[in-house]
Design a protein around this motif. Structure first.
Motif, mmCIF file in Angstrom:
data_model
loop_
_atom_site.group_PDB
_atom_site.id
_atom_site.type_symbol
_atom_site.label_atom_id
_atom_site.label_comp_id
_atom_site.label_asym_id
_atom_site.label_seq_id
_atom_site.Cartn_x
_atom_site.Cartn_y
_atom_site.Cartn_z
ATOM 1 N N HIS A 132 6.519 1.651 0.772
ATOM 2 C CA HIS A 132 7.558 1.927 -0.209
ATOM 3 C C HIS A 132 7.285 1.164 -1.513
ATOM 4 O O HIS A 132 6.970 -0.019 -1.494
ATOM 5 C CB HIS A 132 8.934 1.532 0.329
ATOM 6 N N GLY A 133 7.399 1.890 -2.620
ATOM 7 C CA GLY A 133 7.230 1.268 -3.927
ATOM 8 C C GLY A 133 5.795 1.175 -4.411
ATOM 9 O O GLY A 133 5.541 0.707 -5.530
ATOM 10 N N SER A 134 4.849 1.643 -3.597
ATOM 11 C CA SER A 134 3.450 1.579 -4.021
ATOM 12 C C SER A 134 3.124 2.753 -4.943
ATOM 13 O O SER A 134 3.830 3.756 -4.986
ATOM 14 C CB SER A 134 2.523 1.604 -2.799
ATOM 15 N N LEU A 135 2.042 2.602 -5.708
ATOM 16 C CA LEU A 135 1.561 3.693 -6.557
ATOM 17 C C LEU A 135 0.679 4.600 -5.718
ATOM 18 O O LEU A 135 -0.299 4.148 -5.108
ATOM 19 C CB LEU A 135 0.761 3.140 -7.743
ATOM 20 N N ALA A 136 1.011 5.880 -5.669
ATOM 21 C CA ALA A 136 0.227 6.834 -4.885
ATOM 22 C C ALA A 136 0.174 8.158 -5.625
ATOM 23 O O ALA A 136 1.170 8.619 -6.183
ATOM 24 C CB ALA A 136 0.822 7.017 -3.498
ATOM 25 N N MET A 137 -1.000 8.765 -5.638
ATOM 26 C CA MET A 137 -1.184 10.034 -6.333
ATOM 27 C C MET A 137 -2.330 10.791 -5.693
ATOM 28 O O MET A 137 -3.322 10.209 -5.247
ATOM 29 C CB MET A 137 -1.481 9.767 -7.813
#
Length: 626
Positions: A552-557
């Motif tokens: 949760h709250g991590s940068l993911a793309m």
């Protein structure tokens, strides 16, 4: 393929069915078997293990009558006669599981042949009937079809509670029989959380899909076949900040969206809310009903505790059934009803489902009763609450409402369903009431929705109760394991024609998946993501679905690196709380597990799939071609 990134590429189910049908028809036409040595194909369309086809030729046109024999006595036989033909493709429905079913085909020229057909095994975790009370005299050879509200499957039960129909794909939401005898329901293909499917599917009960109607705003909850064959379907516009507040009219042949209705045009968003309302899912439309008599559409808005009626042509608001507390006084005066009659026993409905317009204009619904109040201080605990089917008589001239029937209040928490469920009107005094979301913890009605609960927990009990009542007498009651969205009683066969053959089609379109404005400038590394990310990619003909585990709250793309362009798709890793979950088919056990549907619309050429996680861009080793 690697040990850390799982990749599958599979043809659409329609393509698989087309291929299988072509194969067995080619063999049939080459051999031209007579009735005595007819071809038998069990589960011909892959997804119904309790079905078969019997294929044979005759020298002259004859009718064929199929009898699926009951395992106890001849009163249980399911019999149907098909139209004259010389080429016979006879669908066999409602095979028994685990045993050979005796099936007889009798021709109008006197020929007859009895076959013993062994069905395929059912999945181990199917939802079994726990108890059923009815009679053959009442229920006959009808089947009660239940549609899933979780990881369970669409299932049909006979008068003894035996499973006689099942689809092995999780088609969702309501099943309705169309004028041509086929059924229509939601696609099993994931598109957006929490339960938006790519669209609708039209299929025969044997499992053959004729069309999938893909929708730009996806499909949820309910649909309606119009007299001209076009389809009203519940949807939304994902370019807006709200969901489950639109209807689309679909062209029956092409799937084109002919018209839409946006509920924000005739209702305020920030008033009259139920206990589950939020700004995003402010209305939560879970049912619709078109009434030809006055050219109107009736809608069920769970998150406004309101059954709403609008004019089909103008979208003008006609009336609202519901507790008026919290609504503007000018709307209460103009659109709401005043209770009359036995007002001491009158109850408003709360977070209702499945609005029905009776022939005389009365309105029925399943009153879930969740919270049973408009103000938090008055909310009722689930263990002290009740759900019911209810019928209201409305006078739109005097704006008065009278409660003329209910079933369920007297049962208290044992019939309480905080979500899903439906009612059906068969005739005056003859109704079906399906409480599909009953859940208990340690014997008491649970505070949460069944879709979020673990059925393997010994303290948890999930079940559905379906009742049919006639003139105040219960003539049918079935309890099954698991929660089921709706119940629908249907006869297995409909009409006299042989099975319609030919290629199924994908019609309509998905929307183009929005990209993120910028792709972060992070270090690109020549390595795969950690196995902890559990990256998986599922590709089919018109899209792919990306799966991954992210904190949760991590940068993911997700990044598509193309020869001419790069596209970035942002993954929302924020913790999400769902106040409604009418189908948990797409829920994951761990809320860090994300999935994203990416449409192939707008894509062209070759793309390498990469993943950004925090400060690095990782390879997946997967390339797709569009």
């Amino acid at each position: 393929m690697s040990e850390k990134v799982a990749y599958t590429c599979e043809d659409h189910l329609i393509t698989q069915q087309n291929r299988k049908e072509k194969a067995f028809l080619t063999a049939f036409e080459a051999e031209k078997p007579c009735l005595d040595n007819a071809h038998i194909v069990v589960n011909p369309y892959i997804i119904n293990p309790l079905s078969a086809l019997i294929l044979f030729k005759t020298d002259k046109k004859v009718t064929a009558t199929v009898t699926v024999h009951g395992k106890r006595n001849s009163r249980e036989d399911i019999t149907h006669t098909f139209a004259e033909s010389t080429s016979h493709v006879i669908p066999v429905l409602c095979l028994y599981e685990g045993i050979e079913t005796k099936v007889t085909v009798a021709l109008s020229d006197g020929q007859s042949k009895t076959f013993q057909i062994q069905s395929e095994e059912l999945p181990k975790d199917v939802c079994r009937c726990k108890n059923i009370l009815t009679s053959m005299d009442y229920f006959g050879t009808n089947i009660m079809f239940l549609t899933p509200a979780g990881k369970n499957l669409p299932t049909g039960y006979d008068y003894k509670g035996d499973i006689r129909w099942l689809l092995t794909v999780n088609t969702m939401f309501d099943i309705k029989r169309l004028a041509n005898g086929n059924i229509m329901t939601g696609s099993s293909r994931f598109c957006r959380m929490p339960y938006n499917a790519t669209g609708l599917v039209e299929l025969s009960l044997i499992g053959k899909i004729y069309k999938e109607y893909r929708m730009p705003g996806n499909y949820h909850h309910d649909h309606w076949e119009m007299e001209d064959g076009n389809i009203l379907a519940l949807t939304q516009d994902f370019r807006n900040s709200t969901v489950e507040d639109m209807i689309a009219l679909l062209d029956r042949e092409t799937g084109e969206v002919l018209r839409t209705w946006d509920f924000k045009d005739f209702l305020p968003q920030n008033v009259g809310g139920s206990g589950s309302q939020d700004a995003h899912d402010w209305f939560h439309n879970n049912a619709l009903w078109y009434n030809k008599k006055n050219n109107s559409i009736t809608l069920s808005g769970r998150h406004q505790d309101a059954v709403v009626n609008i004019d089909y042509d103008t979208s003008k608001l006609n009336w609202i059934i519901g507790d008026p507390e919290g609504w503007p006084q000018e709307m209460v005066d103009k659109y709401f009803f005043t209770p009359v009659g036995d007002v001491e026993n009158f109850d408003w409905q709360y977070e209702q489902h499945a609005c029905v317009v009776c022939p005389d204009g009365d309105i029925m619904c399943f009153d879930n009763g969740q919270y049973r109040a408009k103000v938090k201080e008055k909310y009722i605990k689930n263990r002290d609450n009740f759900s019911r089917g209810v019928r209201y008589r409305i006078d739109t001239d005097k704006m008065e409402i009278e409660q003329v029937w209910q079933y369920g209040k007297e049962l208290g928490q044992q019939f309480f369903s905080p979500y899903i469920s439906n009612v059906e009107y068969y005739d005056e005094g003859h109704y079906m009431i399906h409480s599909g979301g009953i859940s208990a913890v340690d014997g008491y009605a649970s505070d949460g929705l069944g879709a979020f609960m673990d059925p393997k927990d010994p303290s948890v009990e999930l079940h559905s109760t379906t009742v049919e009542e006639k003139d105040g007498v219960v003539l049918y009651k079935m309890d099954v394991e698991g929660n089921f969205y709706r119940g629908e009683k249907l006869s297995p066969y409909h009409g006299g024609e042989n099975l319609v053959l030919g290629e199924g089609r994908l019609v309509g379109n998905l929307d183009e998946t929005p990209t993120f404005d910028t792709i972060p400038d992070v270090e690109e590394v020549n390595e795969l993501p950690s196995s902890e990310r559990q990256i998986a990619i599922e590709e089919d003909e018109d899209r792919f679905v990306f799966h991954g585990m992210f904190e949760h709250g991590s940068l993911a793309m997700v990044v598509l690196a193309g020869e001419k362009e790069n596209r970035g798709y942002y993954l929302n890793t924020a913790a999400v709380s769902h106040l409604a979950m009418c189908s948990g088919a797409f829920l994951e056990k761990d809320d860090r597990q994300l999935k994203m549907n990416i449409s192939k619309i707008g894509l062209s050429g070759k793309y390498e799939i990469k993943v950004i996680y925090n400060d690095k861009m990782y390879q997946t080793g997967i390339t797709i071609y569009c």
